[in-house]
Motif scaffolding. Sequence first.
Motif, mmCIF file in Angstrom:
data_model
loop_
_atom_site.group_PDB
_atom_site.id
_atom_site.type_symbol
_atom_site.label_atom_id
_atom_site.label_comp_id
_atom_site.label_asym_id
_atom_site.label_seq_id
_atom_site.Cartn_x
_atom_site.Cartn_y
_atom_site.Cartn_z
ATOM 1 N N ARG A 161 0.853 -1.174 0.000
ATOM 2 C CA ARG A 161 0.000 0.000 0.000
ATOM 3 C C ARG A 161 0.893 1.229 0.000
ATOM 4 O O ARG A 161 2.031 1.187 0.476
ATOM 5 N N ALA A 162 0.360 2.349 -0.532
ATOM 6 C CA ALA A 162 1.161 3.566 -0.699
ATOM 7 C C ALA A 162 0.338 4.771 -0.276
ATOM 8 O O ALA A 162 -0.883 4.807 -0.458
ATOM 9 N N ALA A 246 0.776 5.418 -13.067
ATOM 10 C CA ALA A 246 -0.324 6.072 -12.353
ATOM 11 C C ALA A 246 0.008 7.518 -12.033
ATOM 12 O O ALA A 246 -0.873 8.393 -12.071
ATOM 13 N N TRP A 247 1.276 7.813 -11.728
ATOM 14 C CA TRP A 247 1.659 9.196 -11.429
ATOM 15 C C TRP A 247 1.567 10.083 -12.655
ATOM 16 O O TRP A 247 1.200 11.261 -12.561
ATOM 17 N N ARG A 248 1.870 9.552 -13.819
ATOM 18 C CA ARG A 248 1.795 10.357 -15.042
ATOM 19 C C ARG A 248 0.359 10.672 -15.431
ATOM 20 O O ARG A 248 0.113 11.653 -16.141
ATOM 21 N N ASP A 261 -6.701 8.267 -4.146
ATOM 22 C CA ASP A 261 -7.638 7.206 -4.522
ATOM 23 C C ASP A 261 -7.119 6.399 -5.702
ATOM 24 O O ASP A 261 -7.355 5.182 -5.789
ATOM 25 N N ARG A 262 -6.409 7.035 -6.609
ATOM 26 C CA ARG A 262 -5.859 6.298 -7.757
ATOM 27 C C ARG A 262 -4.814 5.280 -7.315
ATOM 28 O O ARG A 262 -4.767 4.163 -7.846
ATOM 29 N N PHE A 263 -4.003 5.648 -6.352
ATOM 30 C CA PHE A 263 -3.019 4.675 -5.864
ATOM 31 C C PHE A 263 -3.702 3.554 -5.079
ATOM 32 O O PHE A 263 -3.274 2.402 -5.143
ATOM 33 N N ASP A 264 -4.760 3.866 -4.356
ATOM 34 C CA ASP A 264 -5.486 2.820 -3.651
ATOM 35 C C ASP A 264 -6.137 1.849 -4.633
ATOM 36 O O ASP A 264 -6.131 0.619 -4.418
ATOM 37 N N GLN A 265 -6.681 2.355 -5.708
ATOM 38 C CA GLN A 265 -7.275 1.490 -6.720
ATOM 39 C C GLN A 265 -6.212 0.650 -7.428
ATOM 40 O O GLN A 265 -6.448 -0.510 -7.771
ATOM 41 N N LEU A 266 -5.030 1.243 -7.624
ATOM 42 C CA LEU A 266 -3.942 0.502 -8.271
ATOM 43 C C LEU A 266 -3.525 -0.701 -7.419
ATOM 44 O O LEU A 266 -3.373 -1.818 -7.930
#
Length: 466
Positions: A161-162, A246-248, A261-266
């Motif tokens: 997790r991040a 995802a960062w881009r 939320d995008r990192f959680d979904q990733l």
Amino acid sequence: MLTREEYDEAYVLRSEGWSVSAIARHLCRDRKTVRSYLEGRRKPGVRLSPEDSLQRYVPYCRQRLSDAVHLPARDLFDEIVELGYTGGYSTLTRALRKHRLRPLCPLCCRNLSVAAQTRDQQGNEHVYFTILRLLAPPPHWGWGTCAYLTVARLSSSSRWRAVLVESDDFPYVVEAIHETLRRLGGTGSAWSLDPSMAAGAGKADRVMRDFVRVADYYDVTLEIDSPTSKQTSQLSGEDLRQIMRAWRTISSTCPLPTAQDRFDQLTARLDVRRTPMPSRREANEQTRLLPLPDSAYPAQIRVMRSVTPRGLVPFRGNTYAVPSDLAGTTVEVRWRIGESHVSIATAGGALITRHALAPPGARRTVTGSREPITPDRRTRPSPRPHPVPCRGGGYLPPSPAALAEAQRLRSKDPTGTQHWPNPQARVCVSDGAPEGSSWSDRSPDQEREREDERAGDRQTAAQTAG
């Protein structure tokens, strides 16, 4: 011990009518040893260990120590001696350690706390922490030229997790560690930190002492990866590529909660892709983690901010109002992790105002102060509480279950005969007389055998004296 040849000879002599004492004198063995072999209680050629004499007393010892965990071994030894035990005290203590007859006390043993019991059931689960530097965050976040992504990865399942943070200083890292563990659902029994997490915070020695206090607060062990060793805390190449992709995709107008939320979904997608459906339940059972404390480690975040012309101080995607005459000055924003308010002080340390904390990235303007202004006091958080040691030492009388076990032992001794409190009656019964009989109640054959044994004992004593 009788060898097979000696046993065969003793068996033949017994069938010819020899007494036990005569056979013992002929074989130069003890009378009780010969009788135990002839009655089938021992096998020829098999030597008994000292602990074999304690085997029949093991149920009593286990029951006794279950009722009284702190019962001294000397008292237990005295009790089983009264029940017929003929071994030594060292044999008893060695058997207590070998067979683990004494249970651990849940009150005075720290290893039996709730978290430690779960740790024993799960094994040594490691959580590896690393921090990644991401360039060019959205300008409206107010984070400067780079953002930092704190990643926590499990050793068994490789789940990670991040959490996005604006700095790699110690308070921000501590907050990110708690958030990543909360997303994982718990913590492992050990942490491994990337060396850059301590080096990037400035003074390495001081930061290491702070991290040790954090580990004590979470009741885990702490390890620091060596820069020259294999970086076990690093993510795989595929995971790094997914993070950068995802960062881009985060645009310059993307709010901070949306980016998180995008990192959680990733990470959720990678969990499904990494673990097949049939074995997903097994992986979840193997990755049971320890519970987290009720609140995060209360490290304090202190940042310097400039007051805008409108008398607002930006902090974490929100603005907080201060007196308008402070426009253009530099103030210090203080927030302790876990608290519901944020304090604003002058550069010299004088407290100006205190506001209720708004959610990060909510773009709110907080005006008015509803919190009483009191001086901030730096307090050191206490570690997680442990059970209070019990004071249950000393002697305790046997419980009904232990008394029932003792009665069973008194019913028969190791040779299979009755126990009697009167030594004379016990000798009488052990020599074959019926229960409650006297010397005159014996049969003629028993009387003759007893007389032969006595004559043999007198002859042996005379030869020894001569």
